[in-house]
Write a protein that holds these residues in place. Sequence first.
Motif, PDB file in Angstrom:
ATOM      1  N   ASN A  55      -3.735   8.137   2.430  1.00 38.31           N
ATOM      2  CA  ASN A  55      -5.535   8.880   2.550  1.00 38.31           C
ATOM      3  C   ASN A  55      -6.009   9.320   3.366  1.00 38.31           C
ATOM      4  OD1 ASN A  55      -4.029   9.776  -0.273  1.00 38.31           O
ATOM      5  ND2 ASN A  55      -4.482   8.336  -1.366  1.00 38.31           N
ATOM      6  N   GLY A  56      -5.173   8.233   4.475  1.00 40.33           N
ATOM      7  CA  GLY A  56      -6.567   8.138   5.262  1.00 40.33           C
ATOM      8  C   GLY A  56      -7.404   7.086   5.206  1.00 40.33           C
ATOM      9  N   ASN A  57      -8.085   6.655   4.012  1.00 37.33           N
ATOM     10  CA  ASN A  57      -8.458   5.410   4.038  1.00 37.33           C
ATOM     11  C   ASN A  57      -7.826   3.941   3.747  1.00 37.33           C
ATOM     12  OD1 ASN A  57      -7.914   5.171   1.026  1.00 37.33           O
ATOM     13  ND2 ASN A  57      -9.503   6.595   0.518  1.00 37.33           N
ATOM     14  N   ASN A  58      -8.717   2.677   4.389  1.00 37.33           N
ATOM     15  CA  ASN A  58      -7.879   1.560   3.680  1.00 37.33           C
ATOM     16  C   ASN A  58      -7.987   0.814   2.550  1.00 37.33           C
ATOM     17  OD1 ASN A  58     -11.083   1.233   4.425  1.00 37.33           O
ATOM     18  ND2 ASN A  58     -10.369   0.931   6.938  1.00 37.33           N
ATOM     19  N   ALA A  59      -8.453   1.826   1.582  1.00 34.14           N
ATOM     20  CA  ALA A  59      -8.733   0.748   0.088  1.00 34.14           C
ATOM     21  C   ALA A  59      -7.980   0.599  -0.270  1.00 34.14           C
ATOM     22  CB  ALA A  59      -9.775   2.367  -0.657  1.00 34.14           C
ATOM     23  N   VAL A  63      -7.541   1.561  -9.744  1.00 35.13           N
ATOM     24  CA  VAL A  63      -7.106   2.874 -10.519  1.00 35.13           C
ATOM     25  C   VAL A  63      -6.862   3.840 -10.186  1.00 35.13           C
ATOM     26  CG1 VAL A  63      -7.515   4.602 -12.923  1.00 35.13           C
ATOM     27  CG2 VAL A  63      -8.983   1.895 -12.353  1.00 35.13           C
ATOM     28  N   VAL A  64      -5.562   4.628 -10.507  1.00 34.21           N
ATOM     29  CA  VAL A  64      -5.167   5.637  -9.582  1.00 34.21           C
ATOM     30  C   VAL A  64      -4.225   6.953 -10.734  1.00 34.21           C
ATOM     31  CG1 VAL A  64      -4.575   4.498  -7.257  1.00 34.21           C
ATOM     32  CG2 VAL A  64      -3.224   4.554  -9.106  1.00 34.21           C
ATOM     33  N   GLU A  65      -3.810   7.794 -10.642  1.00 32.33           N
ATOM     34  CA  GLU A  65      -3.772   8.933 -10.574  1.00 32.33           C
ATOM     35  C   GLU A  65      -2.507   8.476 -11.855  1.00 32.33           C
ATOM     36  OE1 GLU A  65      -3.485  12.004  -8.451  1.00 32.33           O
ATOM     37  OE2 GLU A  65      -5.606  12.710  -8.585  1.00 32.33           O
ATOM     38  N   GLU A  66      -1.876   7.454 -11.063  1.00 31.56           N
ATOM     39  CA  GLU A  66      -0.184   7.320 -11.924  1.00 31.56           C
ATOM     40  C   GLU A  66      -0.400   5.789 -11.308  1.00 31.56           C
ATOM     41  OE1 GLU A  66       3.330   8.936 -10.757  1.00 31.56           O
ATOM     42  OE2 GLU A  66       1.863  10.721 -10.848  1.00 31.56           O
ATOM     43  N   VAL A 106      -0.456  -3.789  -5.820  1.00 25.61           N
ATOM     44  CA  VAL A 106       1.327  -3.564  -5.574  1.00 25.61           C
ATOM     45  C   VAL A 106       1.094  -2.786  -4.457  1.00 25.61           C
ATOM     46  CG1 VAL A 106       3.202  -1.827  -6.970  1.00 25.61           C
ATOM     47  CG2 VAL A 106       1.832  -3.998  -8.397  1.00 25.61           C
ATOM     48  N   THR A 107       1.352  -3.108  -3.155  1.00 25.61           N
ATOM     49  CA  THR A 107       1.619  -1.645  -1.617  1.00 25.61           C
ATOM     50  C   THR A 107       2.102  -1.199  -2.012  1.00 25.61           C
ATOM     51  OG1 THR A 107       4.367  -2.541  -1.076  1.00 25.61           O
ATOM     52  CG2 THR A 107       1.746  -4.323  -0.481  1.00 25.61           C
ATOM     53  N   LYS A 108       2.184   0.078  -1.125  1.00 23.51           N
ATOM     54  CA  LYS A 108       2.583   1.504  -1.414  1.00 23.51           C
ATOM     55  C   LYS A 108       3.927   1.668  -1.071  1.00 23.51           C
ATOM     56  CE  LYS A 108       1.642   2.099   3.360  1.00 23.51           C
ATOM     57  NZ  LYS A 108       0.399   3.091   4.211  1.00 23.51           N
ATOM     58  N   THR A 109       4.850   0.412  -1.278  1.00 21.14           N
ATOM     59  CA  THR A 109       6.039   0.142  -0.981  1.00 21.14           C
ATOM     60  C   THR A 109       6.904  -0.131  -1.800  1.00 21.14           C
ATOM     61  OG1 THR A 109       6.259  -1.243   0.125  1.00 21.14           O
ATOM     62  CG2 THR A 109       6.717   0.083   1.789  1.00 21.14           C
ATOM     63  N   GLY A 110       5.840  -0.892  -2.980  1.00 23.96           N
ATOM     64  CA  GLY A 110       5.981  -1.414  -3.890  1.00 23.96           C
ATOM     65  C   GLY A 110       6.006  -3.176  -4.478  1.00 23.96           C
ATOM     66  N   ASP A 111       5.655  -4.041  -3.139  1.00 29.40           N
ATOM     67  CA  ASP A 111       5.994  -4.550  -2.630  1.00 29.40           C
ATOM     68  C   ASP A 111       4.646  -5.311  -3.549  1.00 29.40           C
ATOM     69  OD1 ASP A 111       8.230  -5.366  -1.769  1.00 29.40           O
ATOM     70  OD2 ASP A 111       7.624  -4.645   0.447  1.00 29.40           O
ATOM     71  N   ILE A 112       4.816  -7.188  -3.797  1.00 24.26           N
ATOM     72  CA  ILE A 112       3.249  -7.286  -3.882  1.00 24.26           C
ATOM     73  C   ILE A 112       2.911  -8.463  -3.419  1.00 24.26           C
ATOM     74  CG2 ILE A 112       3.099  -9.577  -6.143  1.00 24.26           C
ATOM     75  CD1 ILE A 112       3.989  -6.881  -7.155  1.00 24.26           C
ATOM     76  N   GLY A 113       1.775  -7.874  -3.538  1.00 25.05           N
ATOM     77  CA  GLY A 113       0.725  -8.774  -2.395  1.00 25.05           C
ATOM     78  C   GLY A 113      -0.702  -9.614  -2.325  1.00 25.05           C
ATOM     79  N   LYS A 145      -3.180  11.608  -6.542  1.00 25.30           N
ATOM     80  CA  LYS A 145      -2.823  12.286  -5.540  1.00 25.30           C
ATOM     81  C   LYS A 145      -1.802  12.929  -5.202  1.00 25.30           C
ATOM     82  CE  LYS A 145      -7.321  13.251  -3.724  1.00 25.30           C
ATOM     83  NZ  LYS A 145      -8.946  13.245  -3.319  1.00 25.30           N
ATOM     84  N   GLY A 146      -0.425  11.513  -5.539  1.00 27.54           N
ATOM     85  CA  GLY A 146       0.713  12.323  -4.974  1.00 27.54           C
ATOM     86  C   GLY A 146       1.363  11.588  -3.904  1.00 27.54           C
ATOM     87  N   VAL A 147       0.513  10.581  -3.878  1.00 25.39           N
ATOM     88  CA  VAL A 147       0.764   9.930  -2.533  1.00 25.39           C
ATOM     89  C   VAL A 147       0.953   8.375  -2.878  1.00 25.39           C
ATOM     90  CG1 VAL A 147      -0.001   8.853   0.011  1.00 25.39           C
ATOM     91  CG2 VAL A 147       0.045  11.622  -0.684  1.00 25.39           C
TER      92      VAL A 147
END
Length: 181
Positions: A55-59, A63-66, A106-113, A145-147
């Motif tokens: 999304n262009g930020n480092n947050a 809470v997210v949509e999904e 839960v990272t954007k690849t689904g890994d735990i960190g 937003k689908g990402v």
Amino acid sequence: KVITSNAQGEFTIKAQPMDILIISHKDFSSKKILLPKEGNQDMTIILHQKEKNNNGNNATFSVVEEMPQYPGGEPALLQYIFNNLKYPAQSLKSGVQGKVYVRFVVTKTGDIGEIKIMKSLDQYCDAEAIRVIKSMSKWVPGKQKGVNVPVYYVVPINFMLKKKAITKDGTSIKKGTSEEP
């Protein structure tokens, strides 16, 4: 003290020898610097840009949509924890029981960190809770937003001792059996 830089990111600060400087910027990793014993030195400090998500930020989101999901959903997550959690012997001997709250990303690849104990019970239960969380398989990542985005997730892990019931004649039986008074 807050110092603002010029358009090129340069700034001047007067500090005493052995002072600690903390340099930070919203888009860069902070840097902590202990000044040398001898003063009046020019220093060049380089901050490294933080890794950004899609999304262009480092947050990391709370809470997210999904929201991220363990494969099979929450019932599968609870079953996984139940099947893999081992009551630490030291905690069992001490009669320690209660909940450990574990936060992780839960990272954007689904890994735990970034596993962190938010509410501790004792060092042995905390270590066991971390072990179980680390051993989980990949999750379905959270989406905004689908990402796919990194998302904080908190799981309470129960450490409960089995209770025994006492019959009228003073013998003990396990709770939940048909012999319970």
